[in-house]
Structure formats: C-alpha cells, structure tokens
Design an enzyme around this catalytic site. Structure first.
Site, PDB file in Angstrom:
ATOM      1  N   HIS A 215      38.740  51.238  54.219  1.00 26.99           N
ATOM      2  CA  HIS A 215      39.288  52.081  55.551  1.00 26.99           C
ATOM      3  C   HIS A 215      40.718  52.814  55.273  1.00 26.99           C
ATOM      4  O   HIS A 215      40.809  53.531  55.855  1.00 26.99           O
ATOM      5  CB  HIS A 215      39.194  51.259  56.676  1.00 26.99           C
ATOM      6  N   ASP A 250      34.099  46.541  52.628  1.00 33.52           N
ATOM      7  CA  ASP A 250      35.168  47.362  52.951  1.00 33.52           C
ATOM      8  C   ASP A 250      36.581  47.148  51.949  1.00 33.52           C
ATOM      9  O   ASP A 250      37.609  46.806  52.103  1.00 33.52           O
ATOM     10  CB  ASP A 250      35.894  46.976  54.266  1.00 33.52           C
ATOM     11  N   SER A 362      46.394  45.824  56.290  1.00 32.61           N
ATOM     12  CA  SER A 362      44.995  45.977  55.735  1.00 32.61           C
ATOM     13  C   SER A 362      45.297  46.329  54.121  1.00 32.61           C
ATOM     14  O   SER A 362      46.148  47.128  53.849  1.00 32.61           O
ATOM     15  CB  SER A 362      44.342  47.248  56.252  1.00 32.61           C
TER      16      SER A 362
END
Length: 514
Positions: A215, A250, A362
């Site tokens: 992402h 992810d 992230s």
C-alpha cells in the site's frame, strides 16, 4: 532492556582512576597513571565520547604500559574509517573529540553496592556495532529540505539524519538498539497522478533491495507505476523501482538505483517471541524520518482484516461478513486518506504492539531488544473505526507482519517477482456466530471439490480450532494462517466433528495469482 543503577560492564570498574581537575581538563588517559589492576580483555569498555572512540581504544594496553595516543583503529576485530571518510572517523554520536574537551569519567561512590544483573555489556556491544556501521553516516547530524510528495501540500522538514546521543556515558538500551537499526531503515515517498504518500522500508542487502508495504508503493492500489524516491538515514536520496508486490500480505520489494554499501537489517526468529518482550519501532511517522518509539509485544498470533484496494479477488477460503460490520484497522498512510473505493479485504497474521505507530510508519521496522527485525509495521487501529474521518493517530494498538512471514515473501519476490500463498479450498464462517454454538473456531461451510480440505478429509460442519498448533478462534484466523504459508506447504489441522477432536495433515493448494 531496563536501565540499571550501574551501566558499566563487569571488569571495567576504575575506582583508582584520577578525576581531572578544572585546571587539568586537557589531560588525556595517556598522561594518567595506569590502574593497578589489569583490565579484563573479554569485555569492551563503555564508551566515553563515542562508541567509535571506544572501539579505537580496544583492546586495552597490558598492565604497566602507557596507553597509546588516539589513532585510526588497526585492530582486526574492528573496522577502520569507512572508505572515503575524512578523519576523524566513527563520529556516530556527536562531534569528534578534541583536546578542548575533558575525558568523561564515570562517577564513583563511597561504597559499591551489590550489582544487579546489568544490561551494560549488551548496550556496549550494540553501541560499538552501531559506531562501526554508522561511522560514515553522520549519526547525530542534521539535514534540511526533505521533499514531501503531496502536490499542493508539499512541504519540507529538517531533522536528525539518525540517532543523536549527547551523553554517551548514560546511554540506555533503547538508544543502543536504535543506533544499530536506524541505518537499516529508509523513508519512502511515492507519487502518482492523483497525489502521493510516504512510508518506510527496511534494507535487505547492501546493494539496495528494500522491503516495504504494497500500500506504500501503490498508494493503496491507486497506481501501479508510482514515482518512488527513497531517503536513507544519512540523507542520501535514491530513485527506486518496484521489484514485485504481494497484495495478499501487503508486502513489496523495491530496488534502489545505483546504491552500494547500505546496512542490511538483521532478522530474528519471530516464532520465538513472547508476549511482554520489548519492542522498538523505527520509521518515518508523519514523514519525520528516523523516529524511534518503544513498547512491548502486546499479543501474538493476532489476525486482522484490512480493507485494501490492491487486494486480490478470491472467493475461496473466505468468511461471510455480517452486514454493517466495519473493520477498525487501517493502513497507516503517511499522507492523504485511505482509498474510499476499497471493496476487498486482506486477512493477515500480525504481532500486536503498543509501541507508537503512526501514519508513515508503514513498512518500517519493529525490532527486539537486540536490534533484530521481528516485524514489518503495517497497520494501526482507529478508535471509532470510520474511514471517512480524519487520519487517526496512535492509540497504542499497532500491528506488524511477523519477520518469518516477511522473510519468506520477500525472498520469493526477489527470486520470482511474486510470492505464493496457500489455499485450503474451503468456505469458512465464524463458529461462535452459529446458533447453538459451544466453541470458537472456523466452521467449514463447504469443502471445495478437489481442494486441499477435501483431500485431507474435512467436510461441511467441521470446526477447525487449530492450524499448525496456533489457536483458531474465527474464520479470519484460519484464512490469515493459511495465507502465511507458501503454496504446497503441509500443515496440521485440529478440528471438532460431532464433539470429538480430530487431526488431519493437509497439503495446501495454491492461491490463484491476482
């Protein structure tokens, strides 16, 4: 990882050392009387000005000989100045020492209390290692003008390029771990036609392979060709290309262009973690690079469901979600809002931690108290669970993909450009949600003909309670654990049938490529 009242390594007690007086501040150790006792040679000294300076002075001179003047290290166990670095080298913890500064001395007390078990030897070792790998990285320096990808909202920030340590004699374990890990964590900026975002990544090898989240590099599926820029902890900026993405878990791998001499992260075995173990998160929350936060492992074998625009469409091994249910878990985007068009979800097994994780963390590192990677930070929980409001910050519930899973997937991406995932070949539901339920687990609603579940003897109505020894409390748990394994992997399934517990070995199929 806790601090102690005495952080000196065993054997480094210098009770007979002369305290420098104000009128003799320029006296160096070479001009002082050597200690009467022979220092132990199996324990590195605690750093005075910096770990690099300590390394250059190690091992200590034999008893009765004068200490040599400081010079570039030539000891085989320690690296000399980095290639191309100007003297003095190893200035990882602030300005280089000069004769204008007195030698720092550990304070002595009238009587030495009994020692508790100290973490000082580990801290000293981590600091020396950090000095060696970061000596040319300008740890403690600053740089300005980091460009944020965000269209009209672009701005710049300035801050530390790495960890700043102003008082090396009072360094705790967190600072030591951070100094080791920060050179292995990068800040990633991605921009597409509709905007941009920021995230973090960890260095896999010295020539530029970096692990991050899908992402981050796809802006949650909005683009497949984002412009990617990577900034290392020492302020160098590289263009990067995507090697491959794995939307199912992810994860993604990118390759920095023309990069050499990077510091790879060291992997730990995440299967050996305990709840309560210390954690340190390193990344770029809110595009603030080289940010360090601490916490503990709050839970293991947690499974979460996260909405993802990049998620592959797969109708098998899925649970039936009740209408109106919305997951409280969100990808921690560095900029912008999460895509509102996400219609698919991914189910991933994660480590839960209370180390502060915020938008921009992230893809960054979650490490243990030895500075080894235990997880890739991926998502945060939001209080209220609405994706339409503003960005939610840290509330003490963050999630990381275990390093064992991340290592397998990243290795497959580098080798093949993509990763495989197991497929059970069954539709499952939450057992506890069924009328008259007496246990938690994943209820097999259908075993697909010719699938792995049917081949292992599983049938409709069976309740799976464990997968490879890991408890299964609902359908999300089961899907996450199945997806964590590679296609063709074998697993042991424990299930209930007619109130009796049974086990079966299943050879997983392969999840279709998205």
């Amino acid at each position: 990882m806790s601090d102690t009242t005495d952080n000196r390594p065993e054997g480094n007690d210098r009770s007979d050392r002369v305290e420098p007086s104000p009128q003799h501040e320029n006296i160096t150790p070479a001009a002082q009387t050597p200690p009467a006792s022979t220092p132990r040679s199996d324990v590195p000294p605690m750093p005075t000005r910096s770990p690099a300076a300590a390394a250059a002075a190690w091992p200590p001179p034999a008893a009765g000989t004068a200490a040599p003047q400081p010079r570039p290290s030539t000891h085989g166990a320690y690296a000399s100045a980095p290639s191309g670095a100007s003297a003095p080298s190893g200035q990882a913890f602030g300005p280089g020492a000069t004769s204008a500064h007195p030698t720092l001395v550990m304070p002595e007390s009238a009587s030495t209390p009994p020692r508790k078990k100290s973490s000082a030897p580990r801290i000293a070792a981590l600091l020396v290692a950090a000095a060696l790998v970061g000596g040319g990285a300008g740890l403690g320096g600053t740089y300005a003008g980091l460009s944020l990808w965000g269209g009209e909202n672009a701005s710049s920030v300035s801050g530390p390029t790495a960890i700043t340590v102003n008082d090396p004699q009072n360094v705790n374990a967190t600072a030591a771990v951070a100094s080791k890990v920060v050179p292995s964590v990068v800040t990633i900026s991605a921009t597409g036609t509709q905007g941009g975002g920021t995230g973090s990544g960890v260095v896999l090898n010295d020539d530029g392979y970096v692990l991050t989240n899908t992402h981050v590099v796809t802006l949650d599926g909005q683009t497949g060709n984002a412009k990617i820029s990577v900034t290392t902890s020492d302020g160098k900026v590289y263009a990067a290309t995507v090697v491959g993405t794995d939307p199912t878990y992810d994860l993604a791998v990118i390759k920095l262009q023309n990069a050499t001499g990077l510091t790879p992260i060291e992997f730990a075995d995440s299967s050996k973690l305990n709840v309560g173990d210390a954690t340190v998160a390193v990344g770029a929350p809110l595009d603030l690079p080289n940010t360090v936060t601490t916490g503990i492992v709050s839970a293991l074998n947690r499974s979460i469901q996260v909405a993802s625009s990049a998620a592959p469409s797969d109708g098998s091994d899925e649970q039936q979600q009740e209408p109106g249910q919305e997951s409280p878990f969100r990808f921690d985007f560095g900029q912008g809002q999460q895509s509102q068009s996400a219609s698919q979800t991914i189910k991933i097994a994660v480590i839960q931690t209370d180390a502060a994780i915020n938008p921009g963390n992230s893809g960054g590192a979650l490490v243990d108290d030895q500075g080894k990677l235990i997880g890739i930070n991926v998502a945060i929980a939001s209080a209220g669970g609405s994706s339409s409001g503003g960005q939610s910050g840290n509330i003490g519930v963050g999630f990381s993909i275990p390093s064992d899973i991340a290592k397998r997937i990243s290795s497959e991406i580098i080798e093949n450009g993509s990763a495989t995932h197991g497929l059970l070949g069954a539709s499952v539901q939450d057992a506890a949600a069924q009328q008259g339920a007496t246990t938690t687990g994943a209820l097999v609603a259908e075993a697909v003909s010719g699938g792995a579940a049917q081949a292992a003897g599983l049938t409709k109505g069976d309740v799976i309670t464990e997968f490879n020894g890991i408890p299964v409390t609902n359908s999300i748990d089961l899907t996450a654990q199945v997806r964590a394994l590679a296609a063709g992997a074998k697993a042991e399934v424990t299930y209930l049938r007619g109130g009796q517990q049974k086990t079966a070995e299943v050879t997983l199929g392969s999840m279709p490529a998205s």
